[in-house]
Design an enzyme around this catalytic site. Structure first.
Site, PDB file in Angstrom:
ATOM      1  N   CYS A   1      91.155  53.250 -31.577  1.00 40.43           N
ATOM      2  CA  CYS A   1      89.939  53.610 -32.315  1.00 40.43           C
ATOM      3  C   CYS A   1      90.271  54.849 -33.145  1.00 40.43           C
ATOM      4  O   CYS A   1      90.264  55.964 -32.614  1.00 40.43           O
ATOM      5  CB  CYS A   1      88.771  53.880 -31.374  1.00 40.43           C
ATOM      6  SG  CYS A   1      87.282  54.382 -32.266  1.00 40.43           S
TER       7      CYS A   1
ATOM      8  N   CYS B   1      85.901  51.829 -39.978  1.00 41.28           N
ATOM      9  CA  CYS B   1      86.780  51.439 -38.885  1.00 41.28           C
ATOM     10  C   CYS B   1      88.172  51.956 -39.217  1.00 41.28           C
ATOM     11  O   CYS B   1      88.809  51.467 -40.164  1.00 41.28           O
ATOM     12  CB  CYS B   1      86.789  49.920 -38.707  1.00 41.28           C
ATOM     13  SG  CYS B   1      87.829  49.383 -37.326  1.00 41.28           S
TER      14      CYS B   1
HETATM   15  N1  LIG Z   1      86.218  47.347 -32.411  1.00 43.21           N
HETATM   16  C1  LIG Z   1      87.623  47.687 -32.328  1.00 43.21           C
HETATM   17  C2  LIG Z   1      87.856  49.059 -31.712  1.00 43.21           C
HETATM   18  C3  LIG Z   1      87.359  50.191 -32.457  1.00 43.21           C
HETATM   19  C4  LIG Z   1      87.836  50.351 -33.851  1.00 43.21           C
HETATM   20  C5  LIG Z   1      87.311  51.680 -34.393  1.00 43.21           C
HETATM   21  N2  LIG Z   1      86.033  51.581 -35.014  1.00 43.21           N
HETATM   22  C6  LIG Z   1      88.313  52.381 -35.253  1.00 43.21           C
HETATM   23  O1  LIG Z   1      87.894  53.351 -35.916  1.00 43.21           O
HETATM   24  O2  LIG Z   1      89.506  52.031 -35.213  1.00 43.21           O
HETATM   25  C7  LIG Z   1      88.309  46.723 -31.380  1.00 43.21           C
HETATM   26  O3  LIG Z   1      87.651  46.166 -30.513  1.00 43.21           O
HETATM   27  O4  LIG Z   1      89.528  46.586 -31.526  1.00 43.21           O
END
Ligand SMILES: N[C@@H](CCC[C@H](N)C(=O)O)C(=O)O
Length: 288
Positions: free
Chosen positions: A78, A225
């Protein structure tokens, strides 16, 4: 009373990605999926990701981080959340460069401004079994996956990359021209992705600028993300669409991504604290 009650808690965001940081370094408790879902369901603590800090596992690191999505599922990476953890750790003792650990490995964090941090997100993986995919694909720069009518697909031929979590990147002119809230969950849960996947629509505007809109695994549409921004830059460079560094513009703001010659991907971006305190015991009256 919940084992999380009264532990330090920060409600933050990283380029609009909603993040909660909980400090359990003084506890042996491991947050359950049900607890994570209950926390995400309360407006006071809702999150896209929750970053739970545990005692360090490796000498030289500040903490081990478990990462939870809104649905209570674990994530291996994350980026935006790691920058928020870096803010907490830097404010704690004034240091500006340190290491943290997740299941994806040890990440180097560096403060580059009052509320800006760089994180070395490690090395991308491209093998079909590393993503992972349910069947062999020799060239993961474009796999056989499409959505919509066979003779006129809406989206097709994504690049796939792992940044410690699975990403599929579809190349389009205008990401916002698509009904991502509708097609995102179909692709997230496609059988080609045995661990599901984060789904990105990427519009390459120049050799150093990408516009990105993301449906996140275990969450849905988010305003940013970080690991998807890293995956999109790496995939764009692999397919000769961009160079090895770019600004990635997401709904919540811009991130700068560089794929260094040593194969490490460095993400730089903002953090913001919305409120902080200690977890309210009453919050967990409903948690299983
Ligand atoms: N939803 C993603 C994990 C989180 C990603 C995050 N928002 C980021 O900033 O990288 C997953 O389940 O892989």
């Amino acid at each position: 009373m919940s084992p999380l009650a009264n532990h330090p808690f920060w409600k933050m965001n990283g380029a609009g990605n909603e993040i909660v940081v909980v400090d359990l370094r003084a506890s042996a408790h491991v947050v359950t999926a049900a607890e994570a879902r209950a926390i995400a369901a309360d407006e006071r603590s809702r999150f896209d990701q929750m970053m739970v800090l545990h005692k360090p596992r490796t000498p030289g690191t500040r903490c081990f981080i478990r990462i939870y999505n809104t649905d209570g599922s674990f994530a291996g990476a994350c980026g935006n959340g790691t920058r928020c953890v870096a803010w907490v750790l830097s404010e704690e003792d004034g240091t500006e460069s340190f290491l943290v650990e997740t299941v994806a490995g040890i990440l180097a964090c560096r403060r580059v401004g009052p509320a800006a941090f760089s994180v070395d997100m490690g090395e991308p993986k491209f093998g079909w079994q590393d993503i992972p995919l349910a069947e062999e694909f020799r060239d993961t720069r474009a796999i056989e996956l499409q959505i919509g009518p066979i003779d006129a697909p809406i989206l097709h031929s994504p690049s796939v990359v792992s940044m410690g979590n699975p990403h599929a990147i579809f190349w389009v002119d205008d990401p916002y021209a698509y009904d991502l809230p509708k097609i995102g969950p179909m692709l997230e849960n496609h059988p080609i992705f045995p661990e599901r996947a984060n789904i990105s629509l990427a519009g390459v505007k120049s050799r150093d600028h990408i516009v990105l809109w993301v449906w996140e695994r275990g969450v849905g549409i988010t305003r940013a993300c970080g690991s998807a921004a890293c995956a999109a830059l790496v995939a764009a460079a692999r397919t000769k669409r961009t160079g090895r560094a770019a600004t990635v513009s997401l709904p919540g703001g811009d991130l700068h991504i560089e794929w260094r010659d040593d194969n490490h991907v460095v993400m730089t971006g903002p953090t913001e604290v919305e409120h902080e305190g200690r977890f309210d015991p009453a919050l967990f009256a409903t948690a299983a």
